[in-house]
Design an enzyme around this catalytic site. Structure first.
Site, mmCIF file in Angstrom:
data_model
loop_
_atom_site.group_PDB
_atom_site.id
_atom_site.type_symbol
_atom_site.label_atom_id
_atom_site.label_comp_id
_atom_site.label_asym_id
_atom_site.label_seq_id
_atom_site.Cartn_x
_atom_site.Cartn_y
_atom_site.Cartn_z
ATOM 1 N N SER A 1 -9.749 1.459 2.600
ATOM 2 C CA SER A 1 -8.861 2.241 1.764
ATOM 3 C C SER A 1 -7.783 1.405 1.070
ATOM 4 C CB SER A 1 -8.185 3.340 2.589
ATOM 5 O OG SER A 1 -7.349 2.762 3.573
ATOM 6 N N LYS B 1 0.858 -1.182 0.000
ATOM 7 C CA LYS B 1 0.000 0.000 0.000
ATOM 8 C C LYS B 1 0.894 1.230 0.000
ATOM 9 C CE LYS B 1 -3.990 1.860 2.559
ATOM 10 N NZ LYS B 1 -4.892 1.627 3.722
ATOM 11 N N SER C 1 -10.016 -0.810 6.858
ATOM 12 C CA SER C 1 -9.380 -0.622 5.543
ATOM 13 C C SER C 1 -8.604 -1.809 4.990
ATOM 14 C CB SER C 1 -8.462 0.598 5.576
ATOM 15 O OG SER C 1 -9.213 1.768 5.468
#
Lengths: 488, 95
Positions: free
Chosen positions: A154, A79, A178
């Site tokens: 996310s 990420k 997330s």
């Protein structure tokens, strides 16, 4: 079928007999990215050169040795809020479009120690604020199961890249769901460890008392491997816990006889889609057939978790994001004077959700409102923690759905922040209490994946993994996602 | 409680954000929706409840105060939008 879908044990075996090399694995990953990422758009940056170099070095190192790291040769995506030295780390924000960290996050160093290969950086909601990856400052990511739908967020890029077979596994971060929510939407496994289990050093801070890094993988065993590699106390993160790291792999016994499973009635009530509820009820029934003792319980303050979270997280975010001033790093926008430069840099650099949360947090912390909002929310946080403590006095795990619905359409909730926030209703309480939880696929509803959430006691990821793994063994695996006709 | 457009502009300034009229209006509506939603916390009596700011039962974490190498200057400046003479350069603070 891509060899990135083989089991880790199989890959390790073939690596040790030299039937397979780290370079083969990286080429497989890069080929799949070239084939499908134009549609999925999981990546913000593919580091082909760096990935090939890392793999070549591993192959050279392995030429005269038979030992392979825990994650030896596995191509991974990270990420883009995890700092990677010399590799752009943007948090999917225009403000950090040019940011090149001068150090690695601790987890990045740990993955390198485990001989994993980083192939690139994955898309996300800007600064991890959102549940659909539509808030990326660069481009959305598309769900491999249906390209007209969101992958969740996310950590949407992380979940989509694993689902589409572009990487062997990915790391994400989870502040209010997330990791788990995108894992559920994309039909992969997502694990949020206990707060403090994994060092946050080098994770760009969103809400420091809630953030935690964790793996997104194709199956539970892989999640146990990755968690093993990244766990442990770190002197560079004073909130990382000084507790022993158990052998997570030995927890995967397949046996859950006599285990006490609590199902909170609040997680199976109104607002949960019929298709999701049906799949989760079937999963709970299966746990019972496998010998677990299942009982209904209550987490009476669940209904207040989203409200408490949307004061606490923005309050922490508004403090954390004060550092983006265009002075030491990031994209500066010119102004007449210093104040004007700050205003231009932040107003042009941040997207609308980030601004919304900075304002909400600033307001909740401001003089005259602090007690009414921030302090009140922290007190409710205590009540939510106590709900869990009460249940965990008598039960080993809590299970329920990960999300109230399956993946929604792109654009469906984008202009309605409150509806978007309600999507986190089942995951947020876990972050407020700091507990470990996993989302594991439990079937499809109208062609879209459904996630079963398993929540454990603090620092008892082993039991969470054991239940998830046992369930997975007894459950038909999801098919490969259709990817608009292209094979994933 | 509700928040006015003027308050939204003031809060934006505290957070070093500049809003257009249109943005200020949109945020006023959205923030009021959110603030109205969080009102539900007032249904709970929390008079005797201790706040949680952190979930781990930890005290201050201390270490020995020893001299250690610090960040090299060129590394610290590597991402600077503007620099001069080994320092970060910013626009004038005063006119």
């Amino acid at each position: 079928m891509s060899l990135l879908r083989d089991s880790l044990k199989e890959i390790h075996k073939r690596l040790s007999t030299r039937e397979l090399s780290a370079s083969d694995l990286v080429e497989e990953s890069l080929a799949q990215i070239a084939k499908v990422d134009g549609d999925v758009r999981a990546f913000l940056k593919v580091d082909e050169e760096g990935a090939r170099k890392q793999a070549a070095e591993l192959d050279k190192k392995w030429a005269n040795s038979s030992t392979r790291g825990l994650l030896g040769g596995l191509p991974a995506g990270l990420k883009d809020n995890l700092c990677t030295e010399g590799l752009t780390t943007t948090c999917a924000s225009q403000l950090l479009a040019n940011y090149n960290p001068i150090y690695n996050a601790t987890v990045v160093d740990k993955l390198a120690e485990a001989e994993s290969v980083t192939v690139g950086k994955l898309n996300m909601d800007e600064f991890a604020m959102g549940g659909s990856t539509e808030n990326s400052g660069f481009h959305p990511t598309y769900n491999p199961w249906d390209l007209s739908r969101v992958p969740g967020g996310s950590s949407g890029g992380s979940a989509a890249a694993v689902a589409a077979g572009e990487v062997y596994y990915a790391l994400g971060s989870d502040t209010g769901g997330s990791i788990r929510q995108p894992a559920a939407f994309c039909g992969v496994v997502g694990l949020k460890p206990t707060y403090g289990r994994v060092s946050r050093y080098g994770l760009v801070a969103f809400a420091s008392s809630l953030d935690q890094i964790g793996p997104l993988t194709k199956n539970v065993e892989d999640a146990a491997y990755v968690l093993q590699a990244i766990s442990g106390h770190d002197a560079k993160d004073s909130t990382s816990a000084q507790v022993d790291v158990p052998d997570f792999l030995s927890a995967l016994t397949g046996d859950i006889k006599g285990l006490k499973v609590a199902v909170p009635k609040e997680m199976m009530g109104e607002g949960i889609d019929a298709g999701v509820k049906e799949r989760v009820q079937a999963a709970i029934k299966k746990l019972e057939q496998m010998g677990a003792v299942v009982e209904e319980v209550s987490l009476p303050h669940s209904d207040y978790a989203v409200a408490a979270y949307y004061l606490i997280a923005p309050a922490e975010a508004s403090s954390n994001l004060a550092r983006y001033d265009g002075v030491r790093y990031g994209v500066r926008k010119q102004g007449q004077n210093l104040l004007d430069m700050y205003l231009e840099t932040r107003s042009q650099g941040f997207g609308s959700e980030v601004k919304r949360r900075i304002m909400l947090g600033t307001y909740a912390l401001s003089s005259g409102y602090y007690d009414a909002y921030y302090l009140k929310a922290q007190k409710v946080r205590t009540l939510i923690r106590q709900d869990f403590e009460r249940v965990f006095a008598d039960y080993d795990v809590i299970v329920g759905p990960t999300t109230p619905t399956t993946a929604f359409k792109i654009g469906e909730n984008i202009n309605d922040p409150l509806t978007m926030y309600m999507n986190d209703i089942l995951t947020i309480p876990v972050n407020l209490a700091g507990l470990p939880a996993i989302s594991v696929p439990c079937g499809l509803a109208e062609g879209l994946p459904v996630g079963l959430q398993i929540i454990g006691k603090a620092f008892d990821e082993a039991t969470v993994l054991r239940v998830a793994h046992a369930f997975e063994q007894e459950t038909e695996r999801l098919p490969v996602p259709p990817l608009g006709g292209k094979q994933a | 409680m509700s928040i006015s457009k003027e308050q939204v502009q003031k809060v934006a300034m505290l957070g070093r954000l500049k809003l257009s009229e249109e943005e200020a209006e949109q945020y006023t509506t959205q923030l009021n929706d959110i603030l109205q939603f969080v009102e539900k916390l007032n249904e709970l009596d929390t008079e005797a409840v201790e706040p949680t700011s952190h979930v781990l039962p930890m005290q201050n974490v201390l270490r020995e105060d020893e001299v250690r190498p610090s960040l090299e200057r060129d590394k610290a400046l590597a991402n600077a939008p503007e620099q001069q003479d080994g320092m970060f350069r910013v626009p004038a603070v005063f006119e």
